[in-house]
Design a protein around this motif. Structure first.
Motif, PDB file in Angstrom:
ATOM      1  N   TYR A   1      52.126  57.509  47.130  1.00  0.00           N
ATOM      2  CA  TYR A   1      52.946  56.744  47.958  1.00  0.00           C
ATOM      3  C   TYR A   1      54.627  56.376  47.593  1.00  0.00           C
ATOM      4  N   LYS A   2      55.199  56.318  48.741  1.00  0.00           N
ATOM      5  CA  LYS A   2      56.685  56.176  48.463  1.00  0.00           C
ATOM      6  C   LYS A   2      56.944  54.601  48.247  1.00  0.00           C
ATOM      7  N   MET A   3      56.195  53.745  48.676  1.00  0.00           N
ATOM      8  CA  MET A   3      56.243  52.323  48.675  1.00  0.00           C
ATOM      9  C   MET A   3      54.914  51.617  48.517  1.00  0.00           C
ATOM     10  N   LEU A   4      54.859  50.692  47.467  1.00  0.00           N
ATOM     11  CA  LEU A   4      53.592  50.256  47.254  1.00  0.00           C
ATOM     12  C   LEU A   4      53.931  48.643  47.330  1.00  0.00           C
ATOM     13  N   VAL A   5      53.385  47.709  48.173  1.00  0.00           N
ATOM     14  CA  VAL A   5      53.372  46.476  48.562  1.00  0.00           C
ATOM     15  C   VAL A   5      52.342  45.806  47.500  1.00  0.00           C
ATOM     16  N   VAL A   6      52.876  44.540  46.987  1.00  0.00           N
ATOM     17  CA  VAL A   6      51.731  43.989  46.243  1.00  0.00           C
ATOM     18  C   VAL A   6      51.708  42.472  46.332  1.00  0.00           C
ATOM     19  N   PRO A   7      50.873  42.168  47.250  1.00  0.00           N
ATOM     20  CA  PRO A   7      50.831  40.459  47.477  1.00  0.00           C
ATOM     21  C   PRO A   7      50.337  39.895  46.428  1.00  0.00           C
ATOM     22  N   ALA A   8      50.968  38.940  45.922  1.00  0.00           N
ATOM     23  CA  ALA A   8      50.189  37.814  45.048  1.00  0.00           C
ATOM     24  C   ALA A   8      49.210  38.377  44.310  1.00  0.00           C
ATOM     25  N   LEU A   9      49.453  39.286  43.556  1.00  0.00           N
ATOM     26  CA  LEU A   9      48.529  39.894  42.338  1.00  0.00           C
ATOM     27  C   LEU A   9      48.503  38.906  41.179  1.00  0.00           C
ATOM     28  N   TYR A  10      47.808  37.653  41.342  1.00  0.00           N
ATOM     29  CA  TYR A  10      47.731  36.567  40.195  1.00  0.00           C
ATOM     30  C   TYR A  10      47.042  36.910  39.205  1.00  0.00           C
ATOM     31  N   SER A  11      45.993  37.776  39.391  1.00  0.00           N
ATOM     32  CA  SER A  11      45.099  38.205  38.302  1.00  0.00           C
ATOM     33  C   SER A  11      45.062  39.713  38.229  1.00  0.00           C
ATOM     34  N   ALA A  12      45.534  40.021  36.715  1.00  0.00           N
ATOM     35  CA  ALA A  12      45.508  41.307  36.603  1.00  0.00           C
ATOM     36  C   ALA A  12      45.639  41.596  35.091  1.00  0.00           C
ATOM     37  N   PRO A  13      44.774  42.728  34.860  1.00  0.00           N
ATOM     38  CA  PRO A  13      44.664  43.154  33.224  1.00  0.00           C
ATOM     39  C   PRO A  13      46.213  43.670  33.054  1.00  0.00           C
ATOM     40  N   ASP A  14      46.549  43.887  31.802  1.00  0.00           N
ATOM     41  CA  ASP A  14      47.857  44.417  31.476  1.00  0.00           C
ATOM     42  C   ASP A  14      48.084  45.821  31.685  1.00  0.00           C
ATOM     43  N   SER A  15      46.747  46.681  31.757  1.00  0.00           N
ATOM     44  CA  SER A  15      46.870  48.156  32.250  1.00  0.00           C
ATOM     45  C   SER A  15      47.311  48.039  33.522  1.00  0.00           C
ATOM     46  N   LEU A  16      46.933  47.178  34.547  1.00  0.00           N
ATOM     47  CA  LEU A  16      47.291  47.503  35.740  1.00  0.00           C
ATOM     48  C   LEU A  16      48.857  47.246  36.038  1.00  0.00           C
ATOM     49  N   LEU A  17      49.445  46.008  35.320  1.00  0.00           N
ATOM     50  CA  LEU A  17      50.655  45.665  35.496  1.00  0.00           C
ATOM     51  C   LEU A  17      51.567  47.012  34.920  1.00  0.00           C
ATOM     52  N   GLU A  18      50.870  47.632  33.795  1.00  0.00           N
ATOM     53  CA  GLU A  18      51.830  48.745  33.269  1.00  0.00           C
ATOM     54  C   GLU A  18      51.898  49.688  34.150  1.00  0.00           C
ATOM     55  N   ALA A  19      50.777  50.139  34.902  1.00  0.00           N
ATOM     56  CA  ALA A  19      50.852  51.174  35.969  1.00  0.00           C
ATOM     57  C   ALA A  19      51.721  50.929  37.068  1.00  0.00           C
TER      58      ALA A  19
END
Lengths: 644, 644, 644
Positions: free
Chosen positions: B442-460
């Protein structure tokens, strides 16, 4: 308590990593001098049944001592550990809507012998572990204790015993409660019905009185245990709270503060209030007056908001204004709930001084300034000429025999009077029916909706008025006795008001007529059709059907207000009475949002707090000096007179 | 699935008299080619325990075959017969609010071995009776499966086992959940408290995750049974549905679609939406994108409204517009619930194609036209440049740690982003945290209110932005980990946004300042006080107290939106970012109510749907040809490019 | 009953001190001639099990006799004593939401043999003690009897027996109820599911019918017992009440008045209504017409308000207007609930004639005037040309298959028709489906939302219209049969309307087009898309999508109203039909707030009541004499024609 306390509640148990030394240093650096600990974490103190570990408590006491900080120890009894609920599910209160599950705090049966057994044991262990430290200055009993709706069979048996002891003969109860109604007459004590199904208001009210007394008994019981361990220089306190309407609002319905305060040596208080553009100072003033009045003495604000709820985040300057507001009301200490925001569980968004990143921030920096400023101050003693008489029995009576608009309650009437006086800079004391002996020390006594009162109290009020005191009684006062039995004599009682009525209704499009009012004013919520006998009518109704009746009457110094009206109309009415009573002084040149509070400092010097409860800066005369000062948005200035 | 399915759910069991031949002929005459049967009528299949009768099923299959109609068989397990509940009352789920009574569907405990025993038996019998027919093309497992709130003691024991397996040591659980708070620390697995009384958000969230997994396990279990009987040419599907707010609204809270979709071979979807003047196409687009994304493939609309609810009766033309809208989103079939309106019971006013008189009517005639028109079309393949990342964990996290306005939820934030893009004709994919590997497409990734996420997802996500992807994150994203533990580091995470904050509140009268805005714009619901470090501020707050803070920031391609605002303001903001990212094309000349959707037909030719979501006719340029067409009220035109 | 009764409910049991002689004298002095006693105080009659004491009853009868007052005795069975509930907790009804606690009245299981045993015993004892007094003129059975939601296992067994007796074979029940839906098909009588969990509307409706019948059976049972003791000159009555929406509003959902009235010899009625500026007379007219219609005869108003609820305190003149309004509707008596306000328990603020001070007051003085005025009058016989057909089955059917706006119910449709006619001074009878034989006595029959009706009733309506009667049917009429099974034939039924429809929706911005309307008029709540066959369209829809359909049609004298509209629009429509039917007379020159009611006095002379339901005085022509009178605010004038 001669020095001011400034501090925070501190929970090392909730922190994500060990930062005790760093926190103590930061607290010290903020000019704070006290922390409150240990009151929520029974499962950390006694992780398994009978296994005690207070090292997390003593480490904090010791670290605090190293920074010169004092400590208040809270008994942890308001939240029980899982092992206890798992072993003894019957500890959870049966509320008549079934027994709740374990999980939240404060849903146990405070009369359960099982609970009391474990509670006294952990209290004793905690006292043994902590009270010997020199920097432990006091103990807080439990936390905002209530009866938690307990009304299982065991509690109802206690209640029937209470009824037996109160009435002796069953027909005296039948008569006092009017149990003939709808076939509720009881023939034998064992047939007293379950109170949770009751429609009889008197019966329900007596049960509520009985339950408020359970709280008093519980705190008294804890107090006796703690006293076995207490040094003479250590105080016992409890954090009383207030009717909660998204914030502290009015008289606490489930506790009789006056009675319960006998269990403690220093009054404590939890005060939470709206913030940002809704910060008005009324809640701080009302709750403070209630706390001060309990022992006619300074009180600790054991909990108030730092950042607080999401919508309470204070504007710059408001934290400081709030601190001064507490002190101006007679607080001898201000403590934030809590130091650090919690990363877990439920109160994650009830934020402390520090945010979740645990770094110094805007709020912390403002707290540091406050700490510096108040270091030189001491507690203020209060002496007021006006008192408001509050009554748990009346609050409950009006809950049962409610206004046509159910959402309009006793505390709305109480706050109506309080807020009108507050906005006019008339400082008041809050007193209880037990304070009859104090009536004569006031020039004016305001009595909101004293719906339930024994004859003796009404006679004391009549005597007060007959002796020249300004007695301002609100509608529905004197209507029923202590068992909510409506009086079958001419209303209102006592008779000193020189007026009669037997009709009342909910006003719809009923205007008020009075020389005092320049604008159209309207009755709302409640109106009584007053027929003056010896009284003069200050206000009458302007209405095709009710035009012949009075709304407010005055019989010498006894004033009866027979209807609700806008607060601004009440202020006009009160102003004329305050002027007549000589209570309208130069101070009253200033009105809300400028709030002025006064008292005597520890050296007996009059001290005045000029506070700007608005987002606009103001030029303000200091009436005691003639000086003009700039009060910035949410600003405050303090002046102490040099000699007295 | 290379041909389009068009059809209805058909219930011979509900009909007041036998009209099977007549109905099949009418269905055929409407250009329909499929019916779905058998999924609601267990008590007709097995009228008494162990007595099976599938003649009403096979008769329908055979009658359909005679008209050349295909059949989808539904397993009937979502509604149990009375004899089963009477014999085994414990089958009904214990929801913590007590056990419901038998009556409605979908209130059984899907983990009950008793239920599972009877369920597998009726599934096997039904499969044996029906799957051998050549015109049976697939099986639908159950119906809109959920966990139905099951949380009785048996389920809680499964949950404790899950906790044990997740954490190994009990103190790891105590730490992960923050169980020290309010004395909730657990000393032994047998003392883990009843989750239905829990206040601990982490504990509750883990239970919800566990319960979503029960749905996955149940569908997987059914899938395995069905596969024993399935031909190679037959598919397994399930009708996933969405958060219900009087219609399909957002991400389904009680099911993890991504996980559950592994149990099926063809995605199915139930999509219901407002109609008449409230028909906008957003629900069809959102639900369709969610369904398409599960397997990056075409999906069946197994249920959508014909007449539907009383207030949904479509205007002339709307049924056709809706059918094309589904196809344009990538549906490979549209099936109405249901053929005939029901004369009984409960869904009597959830009307089908036919009204209660069972005669051809206006709706049937419009369906006939649709059938004729789409006969020549095939499914459309989608390929989008923008994706929205959704998260069941965040939805649930925000349900627990809610906005100050509780009615404003995760799905409101999700739909805010989705609807803004929809109205600008930016087509999107919906992806899940499990789709990390797809980020880079994707050229753009929209992330609404990703309140709960493991470190690995945030790193990605950080890696995605560092690699030049446009990462648009909404407020509250990254705030807590997978156990809802709030991070104790500087927010927001990940750090690629070049900004910090620790204060947030509910905005009241807070305006927004930006060169992008020509009109006054306001923050609402939530605001974070952003302090840019390396980022630039695209929007700042205009407010006496919060004026020094940023509201929206941009750090290269990492954009952080720190507050909610009107959808129109968001669109302005997104437009500027889309332009920068090269995603603003000629298509965007048209905006809602003109909606343009595109994809590739079965021959790989670009195909474009121009749709008029309004009651006014419009002249519209077809950008791919330059042609001007008339779009009548609720009209649609389809264009396929000749070569590509 | 040839003389008018005027009086009060009197409770010596509730008085704070003995004032029996004084009260009887004051009642007598007010021109009253009857009191109602004994119906609420079982625990005073039988204070302990088996111990009876009726001296408080006989003393009142004797004191009344000394003042020449008559007495109605109420059986006390609606409120049981505490000893009974303590001994037999199973007496309290199991409502499916659990068993309530003892406390309030009217929550027992009226089918409980234990309850019935005690009830018959106290009734017999009371009858023995009181009926021999000459001034005891009648007995009231129980009080506003309902089924109180009873649906415990015992009641459900009775219901299954009822089902068995109704259907014989279980598959006839399955078919009648449509139990195939959602797998609810029942295989054996012992597996009929708990009705409290049911979603099947037919099943639920049959249960409600069964429960309404429990009330009929209970009153019939009491009636038989009382008749064993009754003198020939004594009547049996019961105080029927109405759907309660803060006051008497519409048809009683939980009792079939028509059936239950067979248990009594004189109809009684409890009528409470808004007051002050909301006094319109509609409730008095509606409830009165319902009561009069039950036996086509005069009825007692056994309860109506004196002061009543706080917000009902009548304006001066209103008490008199209300009394005349009852008499004008055919009441043969008006009795206030109650004499004195109660000082205790729950209905403390439901005030009587006297306030709590028990002194003569403004209300008492107005009652004295009424007593004097009506002494010369007798009951009025009614004879109306228009009837409204009401149906408990339809009310319940529409509760289950509700309008899109759930708060809009059957009684709203009923009152819409009733109030329109009331405001135009068209007097009406209320009739039930059992009154088919009476149809032909009316020139116009109005049928609101007759949702549930057997074929036979629809055929009777068709015959009525075919014979030239004006049949005005409202939307949703004829839609389902007596088991709520929607008809699968062309709607509407019966066919006499010459119109068809199969589509309906909730109108949003749908205007109405008609030559009758001069102002813009709108459909609301419900619209059916009518396609006239032989009928003419009186009103059509003005809407882009639905413009081709009719809203109101007329086929000779059969009029079908296919949508809801403002009451004023309905009045215009009805006026045109009334004119055509010859029912628009000189009386209709006056419209609300002038209300004119007529009937025949005991000598058969036409008597007319001209009533001013407004706070403004009016000049009003008396059409029968040509005279002009002044009607003061809330005034009333009565004219009797000299000869007839």
């Amino acid at each position: 308590m001669d020095k001011l306390l400034y501090g925070v509640a501190y929970y090392t148990e909730y922190l994500p990593y060990n930062r005790l030394e760093k926190d103590m240093a930061m607290i010290k650096a903020a000019g704070m001098n006290v922390i409150r600990i240990a009151e929520s974490t029974w499962s950390s103190h006694e992780p398994s049944e009978g296994i005690f570990d207070f090292t997390h408590v003593t480490q904090v006491i010791e670290a605090a001592a190293r920074e010169g900080l004092d400590v208040i120890i809270g008994t942890p009894t308001y939240a029980i550990p899982p092992w206890m609920a798992a072993k003894h599910p019957e500890i959870i209160a049966d509320t008549g809507q079934g027994r709740e599950k374990y999980g939240r705090r404060q849903n146990m049966d405070i009369t359960s012998p099982i609970y009391l057994f474990y509670a006294q044991r952990v209290i004793r262990k905690l006292m043994e572990a902590s009270l010997h430290y020199p920097n432990v200055i006091g103990v807080q009993l439990d936390n905002e204790t209530k009866h938690y709706g307990t009304c299982g069979p065991n509690v109802q048996r206690m209640f029937v015993r209470h009824l037996r002891e109160t009435f002796g003969q069953i027909d005296k109860m039948n008569e006092a409660f009017g149990f003939n109604y709808w076939s509720n007459r009881v023939d034998a004590w064992e047939n007293v019905p379950d109170v949770t199904g009751a429609v009889n208001g008197s019966f329900r009210a007596e049960f509520e009185k009985f339950r408020r007394n359970l709280v008093t008994e519980f705190l008294t019981w804890q107090s006796k245990i703690v006293k076995e361990y207490l040094r003479k220089d250590q105080f016992i306190t409890h954090n009383f709270d207030y009717e909660w309407r998204d914030h502290s609002f009015g008289l606490q319905p489930d506790v009789n503060h006056k009675h319960a305060a006998n269990a403690i040596s220093l009054t404590g208080s939890d005060i939470y209030h709206p913030s940002q553009s809704k910060l008005t100072g009324t809640e701080i003033a009302f709750c403070g007056a209630t706390a001060y009045g309990l022992k006619e003495s300074n009180y600790l604000v054991l909990e108030t908001e730092a950042q607080g709820l999401i919508e309470w985040l204070p504007y710059p300057g408001q934290l400081r204004l709030q601190a001064y507001s507490h002190l101006a009301s007679g607080a001898c200490g201000v403590m934030y709930w809590h130091w650090h925001s919690i990363h877990h569980s439920q109160e994650t968004y009830w934020k402390g001084v520090l945010s979740h990143d645990l770094e110094p921030n805007a709020i912390y920096r403002e707290a540091c300034n406050i700490g510096k400023e108040i270091a030189a101050l001491g507690p203020i003693r209060k002496k007021n000429d006006v008192a408001i008489l509050v009554s748990n029995e009346s609050l409950n009576g009006i809950k049962i025999f409610h206004f046509p608009d159910r959402s309009f309650e006793y505390n709305d009437v109480l706050r109506w009077f309080h807020d009108a006086l507050f906005e006019m800079n008339i400082e008041i004391d809050i007193i209880f029916p037990e304070d009859v002996a104090r009536f004569s020390q006031y020039k004016m006594l305001v009595v909101p909706a004293l719906y339930s009162a024994p004859d003796s109290l009404l006679e004391a009020l009549e005597t007060y008025a007959n002796n020249g005191g300004y007695l301002i009684a609100g509608y529905r006062s004197g209507f029923s006795n202590e068992f909510l039995q409506v009086r079958h004599t001419i209303q209102p009682t006592p008779g000193c008001f020189g007026v009669e009525y037997d009709l009342f209704t909910k006003p719809v499009d009923v205007a008020l007529k009075s020389n005092l009012f320049k604008e159209p004013r309207f009755a709302s919520h409640w109106m009584e059709m007053l027929r003056p006998t010896t009284a003069e009518a200050l206000v009458t109704y302007d209405h095709p059907a009710w035009g012949q009746y009075a709304a407010v009457t005055k019989n010498k110094t006894a004033v009866y207000i027979g209807c609700h009206m806008e607060k601004d109309a009440l202020k006009i009415l009160l102003k004329s009475l305050l002027e007549e009573a000589g209570l309208w002084t130069k101070i009253q040149q200033a009105q809300f949002p400028i709030i002025i509070k006064s008292g005597l400092d520890v050296n007996g010097r009059p001290t005045h707090f000029y506070m700007n409860y608005s987002g606009a800066s103001r030029k303000q005369e200091i009436y005691h000096t003639g000086e003009i000062v700039d009060l910035p948005p949410w600003g405050v200035s303090v002046f102490t007179e040099n000699s007295h």
